[in-house]
Write an enzyme that holds these catalytic residues in place. Sequence first.
Site, PDB file in Angstrom:
ATOM      1  N   CYS A 102       0.859  -1.169   0.000  1.00 59.55           N
ATOM      2  CA  CYS A 102       0.000   0.000   0.000  1.00 59.55           C
ATOM      3  C   CYS A 102       0.896   1.219   0.000  1.00 59.55           C
ATOM      4  CB  CYS A 102      -0.925   0.002   1.219  1.00 59.55           C
ATOM      5  SG  CYS A 102      -2.035  -1.425   1.248  1.00 59.55           S
ATOM      6  N   PRO A 199      -6.787  -2.058   4.277  1.00 60.37           N
ATOM      7  CA  PRO A 199      -7.760  -2.393   3.231  1.00 60.37           C
ATOM      8  C   PRO A 199      -7.598  -1.628   1.925  1.00 60.37           C
ATOM      9  CG  PRO A 199      -8.739  -0.864   4.778  1.00 60.37           C
ATOM     10  CD  PRO A 199      -7.360  -1.170   5.310  1.00 60.37           C
ATOM     11  N   CYS A 200      -6.492  -0.924   1.741  1.00 60.97           N
ATOM     12  CA  CYS A 200      -6.387  -0.028   0.585  1.00 60.97           C
ATOM     13  C   CYS A 200      -6.448  -0.755  -0.753  1.00 60.97           C
ATOM     14  CB  CYS A 200      -5.113   0.805   0.679  1.00 60.97           C
ATOM     15  SG  CYS A 200      -3.601  -0.157   0.610  1.00 60.97           S
ATOM     16  N   ARG A 201      -6.052  -2.033  -0.791  1.00 66.90           N
ATOM     17  CA  ARG A 201      -6.080  -2.758  -2.070  1.00 66.90           C
ATOM     18  C   ARG A 201      -7.071  -3.916  -2.078  1.00 66.90           C
ATOM     19  NH1 ARG A 201      -0.846  -4.998  -4.139  1.00 66.90           N
ATOM     20  NH2 ARG A 201      -2.192  -5.339  -5.938  1.00 66.90           N
TER      21      ARG A 201
END
Length: 239
Positions: A102, A199-201
């Site tokens: 991330c 959780p960015c990806r």
Amino acid sequence: MCTMTWTEFLDECNEFLKISEKLNDTWSLYKKNENEGNSFLIHKQKITININQPPSDTANQSNEAKSETANQSNEPKSETANQLNNETVNEDDNSEIIEMECHNKESTNSIAIETANEDDTSEIIEMEYHIVYSISYQVPVLYFRAYKSDGSFLELQDSWRLFRSYDENETIRTRADMLSILTQMEHPVLFKPYFALHPCRTSDILAQTGSSSNRVLTFISLMGPYLQIYLNNKYGLLL
């Protein structure tokens, strides 16, 4: 992009739990109240990791120190050289890391993520995992806490040893990499500090799996192994 609504998340969690019950697995659903995001899946298990030897900080500096010591062995030893040769250089054990990345540029120091092997002194760690709905990202998020045998919490750097990588040839990530993958966050339901996979990806990763009849199951199947959650293959067969 692959996102889901709160209702979809809750429905798929309940479907996942039905399969868990059929397989006599230990997943459960915690429900705080009827508000959006205030229910989540829970799973507990015990694992064994080596936490007695601290992660090697600034691995590049360690490699340079080893190289310098090797060079000095072929040169006349001065008092300073003798002091250097008397110092021990920590060598990293076989390491494994997660491949997710991330955006985070907090540091450039390198670290090695170590896992237990037969030659190391290991300790049993009790893991508590929560699959929580992120209202902002609209995806599942894996939160967890790790407890030592004395009841104390595992520290952030020690928790990096929990990672299991799919790439055995890659052993080092920068500290910034690890902080962008796993970070300490306030639990959105319990309002206590927990570790979480960022959780960015997650949305992009779920999108790459194509059509899934249960994205919660898909998420746990994909992300769980990085933190040593291994679902029975029958989960997919019973959907």
